[in-house]
Design a protein around this motif. Sequence first.
Motif, PDB file in Angstrom:
ATOM      1  N   ALA A 212       0.811  -1.217   0.000  1.00 39.31           N
ATOM      2  CA  ALA A 212       0.000   0.000   0.000  1.00 39.31           C
ATOM      3  C   ALA A 212       0.848   1.271   0.000  1.00 39.31           C
ATOM      4  CB  ALA A 212      -0.925   0.005   1.216  1.00 39.31           C
ATOM      5  N   ALA A 213       2.102   1.152   0.411  1.00 46.41           N
ATOM      6  CA  ALA A 213       2.980   2.319   0.539  1.00 46.41           C
ATOM      7  C   ALA A 213       3.515   2.772  -0.818  1.00 46.41           C
ATOM      8  CB  ALA A 213       4.139   1.992   1.468  1.00 46.41           C
ATOM      9  N   LEU A 214       4.090   3.948  -0.840  1.00 45.32           N
ATOM     10  CA  LEU A 214       4.750   4.456  -2.034  1.00 45.32           C
ATOM     11  C   LEU A 214       5.949   3.582  -2.366  1.00 45.32           C
ATOM     12  CD1 LEU A 214       4.816   8.275  -1.138  1.00 45.32           C
ATOM     13  CD2 LEU A 214       3.141   7.086  -2.587  1.00 45.32           C
ATOM     14  N   SER A 215       6.383   3.598  -3.594  1.00 50.93           N
ATOM     15  CA  SER A 215       7.594   2.866  -3.969  1.00 50.93           C
ATOM     16  C   SER A 215       8.789   3.497  -3.279  1.00 50.93           C
ATOM     17  CB  SER A 215       7.791   2.921  -5.489  1.00 50.93           C
ATOM     18  OG  SER A 215       8.105   4.250  -5.884  1.00 50.93           O
ATOM     19  N   THR A 216       9.914   2.798  -3.285  1.00 47.06           N
ATOM     20  CA  THR A 216      11.115   3.354  -2.649  1.00 47.06           C
ATOM     21  C   THR A 216      11.530   4.669  -3.323  1.00 47.06           C
ATOM     22  OG1 THR A 216      12.487   1.929  -4.062  1.00 47.06           O
ATOM     23  CG2 THR A 216      11.983   1.137  -1.844  1.00 47.06           C
ATOM     24  N   LYS A 217      11.396   4.746  -4.627  1.00 44.83           N
ATOM     25  CA  LYS A 217      11.758   5.972  -5.347  1.00 44.83           C
ATOM     26  C   LYS A 217      10.823   7.111  -4.980  1.00 44.83           C
ATOM     27  CE  LYS A 217      12.562   7.835  -9.998  1.00 44.83           C
ATOM     28  NZ  LYS A 217      12.565   7.528 -11.466  1.00 44.83           N
ATOM     29  N   GLU A 218       9.528   6.826  -4.963  1.00 40.12           N
ATOM     30  CA  GLU A 218       8.553   7.849  -4.599  1.00 40.12           C
ATOM     31  C   GLU A 218       8.739   8.297  -3.154  1.00 40.12           C
ATOM     32  OE1 GLU A 218       4.757   6.551  -7.399  1.00 40.12           O
ATOM     33  OE2 GLU A 218       5.155   5.484  -5.516  1.00 40.12           O
ATOM     34  N   SER A 219       9.070   7.350  -2.295  1.00 38.94           N
ATOM     35  CA  SER A 219       9.278   7.663  -0.883  1.00 38.94           C
ATOM     36  C   SER A 219      10.482   8.574  -0.703  1.00 38.94           C
ATOM     37  CB  SER A 219       9.468   6.365  -0.087  1.00 38.94           C
ATOM     38  OG  SER A 219       8.317   5.547  -0.171  1.00 38.94           O
ATOM     39  N   THR A 220      11.567   8.257  -1.413  1.00 38.84           N
ATOM     40  CA  THR A 220      12.773   9.084  -1.339  1.00 38.84           C
ATOM     41  C   THR A 220      12.486  10.497  -1.841  1.00 38.84           C
ATOM     42  OG1 THR A 220      14.153   7.127  -1.682  1.00 38.84           O
ATOM     43  CG2 THR A 220      15.185   9.262  -2.043  1.00 38.84           C
ATOM     44  N   GLN A 221      11.702  10.603  -2.888  1.00 39.55           N
ATOM     45  CA  GLN A 221      11.350  11.916  -3.434  1.00 39.55           C
ATOM     46  C   GLN A 221      10.511  12.719  -2.435  1.00 39.55           C
ATOM     47  OE1 GLN A 221       9.425  10.731  -7.076  1.00 39.55           O
ATOM     48  NE2 GLN A 221      11.338  10.768  -8.272  1.00 39.55           N
ATOM     49  N   LEU A 222       9.606  12.044  -1.753  1.00 31.74           N
ATOM     50  CA  LEU A 222       8.777  12.723  -0.757  1.00 31.74           C
ATOM     51  C   LEU A 222       9.642  13.222   0.400  1.00 31.74           C
ATOM     52  CD1 LEU A 222       6.092  13.617   0.400  1.00 31.74           C
ATOM     53  CD2 LEU A 222       5.774  11.308   1.322  1.00 31.74           C
ATOM     54  N   ILE A 223      10.580  12.384   0.855  1.00 31.87           N
ATOM     55  CA  ILE A 223      11.474  12.795   1.934  1.00 31.87           C
ATOM     56  C   ILE A 223      12.274  14.034   1.517  1.00 31.87           C
ATOM     57  CG2 ILE A 223      13.510  12.122   3.287  1.00 31.87           C
ATOM     58  CD1 ILE A 223      12.427   9.211   3.095  1.00 31.87           C
ATOM     59  N   ALA A 224      12.778  14.019   0.298  1.00 32.54           N
ATOM     60  CA  ALA A 224      13.566  15.153  -0.197  1.00 32.54           C
ATOM     61  C   ALA A 224      12.713  16.417  -0.271  1.00 32.54           C
ATOM     62  CB  ALA A 224      14.135  14.824  -1.579  1.00 32.54           C
ATOM     63  N   SER A 225      11.456  16.289  -0.653  1.00 31.27           N
ATOM     64  CA  SER A 225      10.595  17.462  -0.765  1.00 31.27           C
ATOM     65  C   SER A 225      10.296  18.059   0.613  1.00 31.27           C
ATOM     66  CB  SER A 225       9.287  17.098  -1.469  1.00 31.27           C
ATOM     67  OG  SER A 225       8.483  16.256  -0.675  1.00 31.27           O
ATOM     68  N   ILE A 226      10.163  17.214   1.624  1.00 36.26           N
ATOM     69  CA  ILE A 226       9.898  17.719   2.981  1.00 36.26           C
ATOM     70  C   ILE A 226      11.150  18.407   3.522  1.00 36.26           C
ATOM     71  CG2 ILE A 226       9.244  17.083   5.341  1.00 36.26           C
ATOM     72  CD1 ILE A 226       7.630  14.783   4.173  1.00 36.26           C
ATOM     73  N   VAL A 227      12.327  17.888   3.177  1.00 34.96           N
ATOM     74  CA  VAL A 227      13.578  18.540   3.570  1.00 34.96           C
ATOM     75  C   VAL A 227      13.612  19.961   3.002  1.00 34.96           C
ATOM     76  CG1 VAL A 227      16.085  18.537   3.280  1.00 34.96           C
ATOM     77  CG2 VAL A 227      14.899  16.409   3.839  1.00 34.96           C
ATOM     78  N   GLU A 228      13.212  20.103   1.764  1.00 34.53           N
ATOM     79  CA  GLU A 228      13.199  21.433   1.124  1.00 34.53           C
ATOM     80  C   GLU A 228      12.235  22.357   1.850  1.00 34.53           C
ATOM     81  OE1 GLU A 228      12.475  21.323  -3.034  1.00 34.53           O
ATOM     82  OE2 GLU A 228      14.156  19.993  -3.472  1.00 34.53           O
ATOM     83  N   GLU A 229      11.099  21.834   2.266  1.00 33.80           N
ATOM     84  CA  GLU A 229      10.123  22.653   2.990  1.00 33.80           C
ATOM     85  C   GLU A 229      10.686  23.153   4.316  1.00 33.80           C
ATOM     86  OE1 GLU A 229       6.608  20.340   3.547  1.00 33.80           O
ATOM     87  OE2 GLU A 229       6.350  19.900   1.412  1.00 33.80           O
ATOM     88  N   LEU A 230      11.502  22.313   4.954  1.00 38.51           N
ATOM     89  CA  LEU A 230      12.045  22.667   6.269  1.00 38.51           C
ATOM     90  C   LEU A 230      13.293  23.557   6.172  1.00 38.51           C
ATOM     91  CD1 LEU A 230      11.721  19.219   8.090  1.00 38.51           C
ATOM     92  CD2 LEU A 230      10.290  21.243   8.413  1.00 38.51           C
ATOM     93  N   SER A 231      13.950  23.534   5.038  1.00 40.17           N
ATOM     94  CA  SER A 231      15.212  24.277   4.875  1.00 40.17           C
ATOM     95  C   SER A 231      14.974  25.786   4.760  1.00 40.17           C
ATOM     96  CB  SER A 231      15.961  23.784   3.635  1.00 40.17           C
ATOM     97  OG  SER A 231      16.235  22.397   3.758  1.00 40.17           O
TER      98      SER A 231
END
Length: 285
Positions: free
Chosen positions: A266-285
Amino acid sequence: MPHKPFIRTLRAQWLGQRLRALREERGMTLKLVSEHLHRDMSALGRYERADWPIRQGDVIALLDLYGFHNAAERARLLALAEEVWRTDRWDEDYGDVVDASFIEYPWLEGRAEKIASYNTILLPGLMQTRDYAEAVIRNAENPEVPAEKIARWVQLRLERQKILDGSAKIATVLDESVLRRLVGGRRTMCAQLQHLHELALRRNVEIRVLSSSAALHAGMDGAFTLFALPKPYPAVAYLENLAGRLYVEAPRSMRFVHAYDRLREAALSTKESTQLIASIVEELS
């Protein structure tokens, strides 16, 4: 031999490991022990591997041979032998019976071929940075706990992360809210997510995110961790909440194996998950 199939329980595994450690500390071989006690050598080996349940009389004979006379520890080992068929409910029912070195979570971590977790509130300890871990541990403890004790617990958590450098596979499904919870503040969380992004690139690490858009899923009952042990030992599930800690053994642990498989799908793929993590990092930076 037992009259019914014996599931290799955690009690049997820990007891067998302890008896083997005592034998090896004395520099004794299985052959030597079998000759001294007039026991079958293969049977002694099966006791140590938890293939067979060992009787209290044999435990007493082995402890006497090894010159192990610590009364409290002998009592715990004999109690384990008496309960060797039992599964689950360690802390509340039998916490006074088992040595703390068994009860602690790292005992299973160190034995597992794969550690898979579903996390709803916090990142798994194996993936936490120092600052994130310190914030989590401080929150969990009494404010009056000395700083040096907190620092020691944080260091122990970080030392456990050496498992990441080994052969064991580490997998996790993270609820998206885990990534957005500002544990320790924006700076700490940003550094934590950058670390998580780096971990995701490792060959033995799999990180998947369960999107907040997934309304109903197999993890509605809460977080858990699965330990896949070397064959022939069955998988063990671990749960923790305000009521205490629980180790769920076979066959009930298979419920968690199936639940994790469904969560992973049910979860996102590993690639999609990594992209989501990177996008949240950008939001916090």
